[in-house]
Design a protein around this motif. Structure first.
Motif, PDB file in Angstrom:
ATOM      1  N   GLU A 210      23.099  35.304  20.106  1.00 27.41           N
ATOM      2  CA  GLU A 210      21.944  34.792  19.364  1.00 27.41           C
ATOM      3  C   GLU A 210      22.317  33.587  18.510  1.00 27.41           C
ATOM      4  N   GLU A 211      23.443  33.653  17.863  1.00 28.54           N
ATOM      5  CA  GLU A 211      23.889  32.533  17.032  1.00 28.54           C
ATOM      6  C   GLU A 211      24.202  31.308  17.890  1.00 28.54           C
ATOM      7  N   ALA A 212      24.768  31.519  19.064  1.00 28.80           N
ATOM      8  CA  ALA A 212      25.045  30.404  19.970  1.00 28.80           C
ATOM      9  C   ALA A 212      23.747  29.772  20.480  1.00 28.80           C
ATOM     10  N   ARG A 213      22.735  30.595  20.740  1.00 26.68           N
ATOM     11  CA  ARG A 213      21.434  30.055  21.158  1.00 26.68           C
ATOM     12  C   ARG A 213      20.807  29.224  20.047  1.00 26.68           C
ATOM     13  N   LYS A 214      20.937  29.684  18.806  1.00 25.65           N
ATOM     14  CA  LYS A 214      20.391  28.927  17.680  1.00 25.65           C
ATOM     15  C   LYS A 214      21.077  27.575  17.553  1.00 25.65           C
ATOM     16  N   LEU A 215      22.389  27.551  17.759  1.00 25.50           N
ATOM     17  CA  LEU A 215      23.130  26.296  17.670  1.00 25.50           C
ATOM     18  C   LEU A 215      22.788  25.340  18.814  1.00 25.50           C
ATOM     19  N   SER A 216      22.516  25.874  19.987  1.00 26.20           N
ATOM     20  CA  SER A 216      22.247  25.029  21.145  1.00 26.20           C
ATOM     21  C   SER A 216      20.846  24.445  21.141  1.00 26.20           C
ATOM     22  N   GLU A 217      19.945  24.975  20.350  1.00 29.19           N
ATOM     23  CA  GLU A 217      18.571  24.465  20.310  1.00 29.19           C
ATOM     24  C   GLU A 217      18.425  23.280  19.434  1.00 29.19           C
TER      25      GLU A 217
END
Length: 148
Positions: free
Chosen positions: A141-148
């Motif tokens: 989830e944290e990686a998805r937030k960073l990639s957006e």
């Protein structure tokens, strides 16, 4: 005389509350009084999951504490059940003969060992899986937030 079968069942069923320690070492056993603390912390973690959901990071740490406590007590039950009568009586019934009946293994002792092995292993693996699963889902989830 301290009976091996009773000690194995107390370690398996009441170990997280220190019952086997009180049976074997008396009411003044420090570890017996400390064992309910990690058990209570784990139950508090379960309550946090029910109140805040699976995304509560503190519960990821608290629930496995109880699981490890249950697994350690199951391991104690296995160790007690598999002790030879001579070793049991020498350690817990020092005033009795090495072949005293309290240290003998019977089918109830084997039942405690088998259930402790089955359930203790399940609880240990479930605790590890729960923590790692929640941790890795959080990382994704944290990686998805960073990639957006």
């Amino acid at each position: 005389m301290k009976n091996k079968t009773i000690a194995a069942w107390l370690a398996f069923l009441g170990g997280p509350f220190g019952l086997h320690r009180f049976y074997l070492f008396g009411l003044w056993d420090t570890l017996g009084w400390l064992l309910p603390i990690p058990t209570a912390l784990g139950f508090y973690g379960i309550e946090r999951v029910q109140a805040y959901g699976l995304d509560d990071m503190l519960s990821w740490w608290l629930i496995p504490i109880a699981g490890f406590t249950f697994a350690a007590c199951a391991l104690n039950a296995i160790v007690y059940g598999l002790m030879t009568p001579e070793a049991w009586n020498a350690r817990f019934n020092a005033t009795e003969n090495n072949d005293a009946p309290a240290g003998q293994t019977n089918w109830l002792t084997i039942g405690a060992v088998a259930l402790a092995l089955l359930i203790g292993t399940t609880v240990l693996m479930s605790s590890i899986v729960f923590s790692f699963q929640r941790y890795f889902e959080y990382q994704i989830e944290e990686a998805r937030k960073l990639s957006e």
